[in-house]
Design an enzyme around this catalytic site. Structure first.
Site, mmCIF file in Angstrom:
data_model
loop_
_atom_site.group_PDB
_atom_site.id
_atom_site.type_symbol
_atom_site.label_atom_id
_atom_site.label_comp_id
_atom_site.label_asym_id
_atom_site.label_seq_id
_atom_site.Cartn_x
_atom_site.Cartn_y
_atom_site.Cartn_z
ATOM 1 N N ARG A 103 79.422 91.092 -12.535
ATOM 2 C CA ARG A 103 79.756 90.503 -13.833
ATOM 3 C C ARG A 103 81.272 90.439 -13.922
ATOM 4 O O ARG A 103 81.963 91.426 -13.637
ATOM 5 C CB ARG A 103 79.161 91.441 -14.886
ATOM 6 C CG ARG A 103 79.397 91.090 -16.291
ATOM 7 C CD ARG A 103 78.633 92.049 -17.196
ATOM 8 N NE ARG A 103 79.429 93.206 -17.572
ATOM 9 C CZ ARG A 103 79.315 93.825 -18.724
ATOM 10 N NH1 ARG A 103 78.401 93.444 -19.599
ATOM 11 N NH2 ARG A 103 80.064 94.856 -19.016
ATOM 12 N N THR A 107 84.980 87.425 -18.717
ATOM 13 C CA THR A 107 84.089 86.435 -19.336
ATOM 14 C C THR A 107 82.677 86.983 -19.539
ATOM 15 O O THR A 107 81.892 86.390 -20.262
ATOM 16 C CB THR A 107 83.959 85.194 -18.430
ATOM 17 O OG1 THR A 107 83.332 85.610 -17.200
ATOM 18 C CG2 THR A 107 85.316 84.580 -18.104
ATOM 19 N N ASP A 201 79.970 102.769 -16.932
ATOM 20 C CA ASP A 201 79.721 101.801 -15.845
ATOM 21 C C ASP A 201 78.812 102.460 -14.807
ATOM 22 O O ASP A 201 79.216 103.391 -14.100
ATOM 23 C CB ASP A 201 81.070 101.405 -15.214
ATOM 24 C CG ASP A 201 80.885 100.290 -14.191
ATOM 25 O OD1 ASP A 201 80.068 100.460 -13.257
ATOM 26 O OD2 ASP A 201 81.545 99.245 -14.338
ATOM 27 N N ASP A 204 80.007 102.465 -11.113
ATOM 28 C CA ASP A 204 81.125 103.391 -10.885
ATOM 29 C C ASP A 204 80.634 104.834 -10.907
ATOM 30 O O ASP A 204 81.087 105.667 -10.113
ATOM 31 C CB ASP A 204 82.201 103.209 -11.967
ATOM 32 C CG ASP A 204 82.970 101.911 -11.801
ATOM 33 O OD1 ASP A 204 82.692 101.168 -10.830
ATOM 34 O OD2 ASP A 204 83.837 101.636 -12.652
HETATM 35 C C1 PRP Z 1 76.477 95.988 -14.131
HETATM 36 C C2 PRP Z 1 75.012 96.385 -14.159
HETATM 37 C C3 PRP Z 1 74.314 95.077 -14.329
HETATM 38 C C4 PRP Z 1 75.283 94.279 -15.180
HETATM 39 C C5 PRP Z 1 74.777 94.240 -16.587
HETATM 40 O O1 PRP Z 1 76.815 95.524 -12.861
HETATM 41 O O2 PRP Z 1 74.615 97.109 -13.018
HETATM 42 O O3 PRP Z 1 74.045 94.410 -13.107
HETATM 43 O O4 PRP Z 1 76.540 94.974 -15.116
HETATM 44 O O5 PRP Z 1 75.586 93.456 -17.394
HETATM 45 P P1 PRP Z 1 75.060 92.142 -18.127
HETATM 46 O O6 PRP Z 1 73.710 92.447 -18.693
HETATM 47 O O7 PRP Z 1 76.103 91.923 -19.189
HETATM 48 O O8 PRP Z 1 75.028 91.042 -17.115
HETATM 49 P P2 PRP Z 1 78.313 95.211 -12.439
HETATM 50 O O9 PRP Z 1 78.620 93.765 -12.635
HETATM 51 O O10 PRP Z 1 79.240 96.179 -13.128
HETATM 52 O O11 PRP Z 1 78.301 95.469 -10.881
HETATM 53 P P3 PRP Z 1 78.057 96.814 -10.044
HETATM 54 O O12 PRP Z 1 76.592 97.117 -10.124
HETATM 55 O O13 PRP Z 1 78.505 96.437 -8.684
HETATM 56 O O14 PRP Z 1 78.894 97.911 -10.644
HETATM 57 N N1 URA Z 2 77.355 97.454 -17.007
HETATM 58 C C1 URA Z 2 77.396 98.814 -16.978
HETATM 59 O O1 URA Z 2 77.416 99.426 -15.885
HETATM 60 N N2 URA Z 2 77.445 99.473 -18.151
HETATM 61 C C2 URA Z 2 77.404 98.847 -19.335
HETATM 62 O O2 URA Z 2 77.425 99.525 -20.387
HETATM 63 C C3 URA Z 2 77.350 97.432 -19.352
HETATM 64 C C4 URA Z 2 77.318 96.763 -18.166
#
Ligand code: PRP
Ligand code: URA
Length: 210
Positions: A103, A107, A201, A204
């Site tokens: 994500r 944006t 997150d 993370d």
């Molecule tokens: C996080 C999470 C979801 C997404 C949710 O991933 O694991 O995939 O955000 O957000 P949304 O509902 O607003 O789309 P991220 O993009 O942080 O990637 P990661 O899993 O690599 O940390």
């Molecule tokens: N992605 C995450 O990992 N945490 C949140 O709260 C939203 C999006």
């Protein structure tokens, strides 16, 4: 869209430790796996089965086996990977496909950066794993991706969701066979698109800050 929000003291207990910012990555990973196994029990309630005849040591009887084609489990990288072992523990015969999505933190738009899935998902039951359903953008893209390849129904296992994201998924998937299984439905999204109270997150906390 069908929705199931877990209601079990063990799930709430594990979630409380997961939310705690002082919980270390190793504990966070172990708890995520345990939580997913508990959620998988509900998520697989409608898994397709077929009748089989077997011999016990003393009689012939009929039972159930997971039907073919085998279900497909799809963790959304990165954070969904932390849910995979917990899911396949309960569904060991499932096949596994991968979708990498990230994500854009400005944006909040998701994009796909990796994909390793069968080209043809006709007649397949799919189980998507993503811990956080925030705006819903990532999950909506993942669900669309699977339906375009021919999947017949998609069950998503998420640890936490925001009401805003859940409403977006419901609107985007109207008329489709979609089930969402949640550990908890949280209060709202903040101005940065984070789930409140949430757990921060997820990627993370599982694997370190990138
Ligand atoms: C996080 C999470 C979801 C997404 C949710 O991933 O694991 O995939 O955000 O957000 P949304 O509902 O607003 O789309 P991220 O993009 O942080 O990637 P990661 O899993 O690599 O940390
Ligand atoms: N992605 C995450 O990992 N945490 C949140 O709260 C939203 C999006």
């Amino acid at each position: 869209m069908r929705l199931h929000v877990a209601d079990h003291p063990l799930i709430t207990h594990k979630l409380t430790v997961l939310r705690d910012k002082s919980t270390s990555s190793p504990t966070f990973r172990a708890l995520t796996e345990e939580l997913v196994t508990l959620l998988a029990y509900e998520a697989t309630r409608s898994v397709r089965t077929e009748t089989v005849e077997i011999e016990t040591p003393v009689a012939t009887t009929t039972g159930l086996a997971i039907a073919t084609p085998k279900p497909l489990v799809v963790p959304i990288l990165r954070a969904g990977l932390g849910m995979l072992d917990g899911m396949v523990k309960l569904l060991p015969s499932a096949e596994v496909g991968f979708l990498g999505m990230v994500r854009n933190e400005e944006t909040l738009e998701p994009s796909v950066y990796a994909e390793r899935l069968p080209d043809d998902l006709s007649n397949r039951q799919c189980f998507v794993l993503d811990p956080m359903l925030a705006t819903g953008g990532s999950l909506i893209s993942a669900i669309e991706f699977l339906f375009k390849r021919g999947a017949v129904d998609v069950t998503c296992v998420c640890i936490l969701a925001a009401p805003e994201g859940l409403a977006a998924v419901e609107a985007a998937t109207a008329g489709r066979e979609v089930t969402i299984v949640l550990g908890a439905l949280d209060d709202h999204l903040n101005e940065n698109g984070y789930i409140i109270p949430g757990l921060g997150d997820a990627g993370d906390r599982l694997y370190g800050v990138v």
